[in-house]
Design a protein around this motif. Sequence first.
Motif, short mmCIF file in Angstrom:
data_model
loop_
_atom_site.label_atom_id
_atom_site.label_comp_id
_atom_site.label_asym_id
_atom_site.label_seq_id
_atom_site.Cartn_x
_atom_site.Cartn_y
_atom_site.Cartn_z
N ALA A 120 0.83 -1.21 0.00
CA ALA A 120 0.00 0.00 0.00
C ALA A 120 0.86 1.25 0.00
O ALA A 120 0.60 2.21 -0.75
N LEU A 121 1.90 1.27 0.83
CA LEU A 121 2.79 2.44 0.86
C LEU A 121 3.52 2.60 -0.46
O LEU A 121 3.77 3.72 -0.92
N ARG A 122 3.85 1.48 -1.08
CA ARG A 122 4.55 1.54 -2.37
C ARG A 122 3.65 2.11 -3.45
O ARG A 122 4.08 2.92 -4.28
N ARG A 123 2.39 1.70 -3.46
CA ARG A 123 1.45 2.22 -4.45
C ARG A 123 1.20 3.71 -4.22
O ARG A 123 1.15 4.51 -5.18
N ILE A 124 1.06 4.11 -2.97
CA ILE A 124 0.86 5.53 -2.66
C ILE A 124 2.06 6.35 -3.14
O ILE A 124 1.91 7.43 -3.72
N ALA A 125 3.26 5.84 -2.90
CA ALA A 125 4.46 6.56 -3.34
C ALA A 125 4.50 6.68 -4.86
O ALA A 125 4.84 7.74 -5.40
N ALA A 126 4.13 5.61 -5.56
CA ALA A 126 4.15 5.64 -7.02
C ALA A 126 3.17 6.66 -7.57
O ALA A 126 3.45 7.34 -8.57
N ASP A 127 2.01 6.78 -6.92
CA ASP A 127 0.96 7.66 -7.44
C ASP A 127 1.09 9.11 -6.97
O ASP A 127 0.60 10.02 -7.64
N THR A 128 1.71 9.32 -5.81
CA THR A 128 1.73 10.67 -5.22
C THR A 128 3.13 11.20 -4.94
O THR A 128 3.28 12.38 -4.62
#
Length: 241
Positions: free
Chosen positions: A7-15
Motif C-alpha cells: 500500500a505504501l509503495r502504491r501511494i508513493a508511485a501515485d503521489t
Amino acid sequence: MFLTDPALRRIAADTNDVLPEPLWRHDTATLDPLGDLARLLHRTARDFTDSTTTLDQTLTRLGALADTTRHRLTSHADGPLTGYPHTLTDVLTAHERHRILGALLTACYRAWRSHRPISGTDERHLLLHPGDPAQGVATLRRHPDGTWLVMPDAEAATAFDIPYANRIVGEVTDTDQGWTPTAYTDSRHRHGPMAYPLPDCDDLPTACRALLRWWQLRHSDAWRNRTPAQLTPTELAHLTS
C-alpha cells in the motif's frame, strides 16, 4: 529498505509521498470526519495488500502452468491444457480487483492527506525517480544552511550498483542556481579533497541521483582516477539527467 508494504509503495508511485509507516493509523481512533477517512483508508490499504498477495499467487499458478506446457512441447508430448481457463479467469479477476483497489487507495489517501498535512521535519524521504519506487528511496537529514545529507536505501543502492546502502553519499544544498550536490562518504571530508562538487541540478531528486551516479561511476572501470571536473560533457550530462 523503504516501501516494502504494497500500500505504501502504491501511494508513493501515485503521489511521490514516501511514508515510513501508515501514518493514518494514528487517526483511526478519532471520532470525527478525519477519523472516518483514516478508517476507510486503513481498510482499503489492508484490502489492497491482500489483493497484492492474491494476484501474485494467481500469476504464480499461471506461470507454473505455462512451464508445464512448455516442457510438454519440448518433449513433443501432446495433452490438454488442463486448468488454463480457470486459472486465466482467476488472474483477470484478481488483476481487475487489484486495479480498482489501487485507484481507491490513492483516492482515499489523497482525501486523508488533504486534512492531515505532514509537517516538515529534520528528516524526509524522497523517491529517487518520481513515480518509480523501483529505483529506491533517499533519506535526507537536515544540515545547517539549507543543506541535506543524503542516504540511499538498500533498493536504491542496488538500482545504482553502489556499496552505500543506508550510508551517507554526500549532501545537496538549495542555492540560487538550484540544488548543488557534493559527493562524499564521510562527513569529516565535507571540505577536503575527498569531497567532489557536482554540477548544479534543477530539482532535488535529480541532485540526489547525481550523487548516486557519481559513486556508480567512481566504482566502475570508467572512472580512471578522475574528478568531476575531468569528466566528459556526456558523462556530466548523465550525472544530472
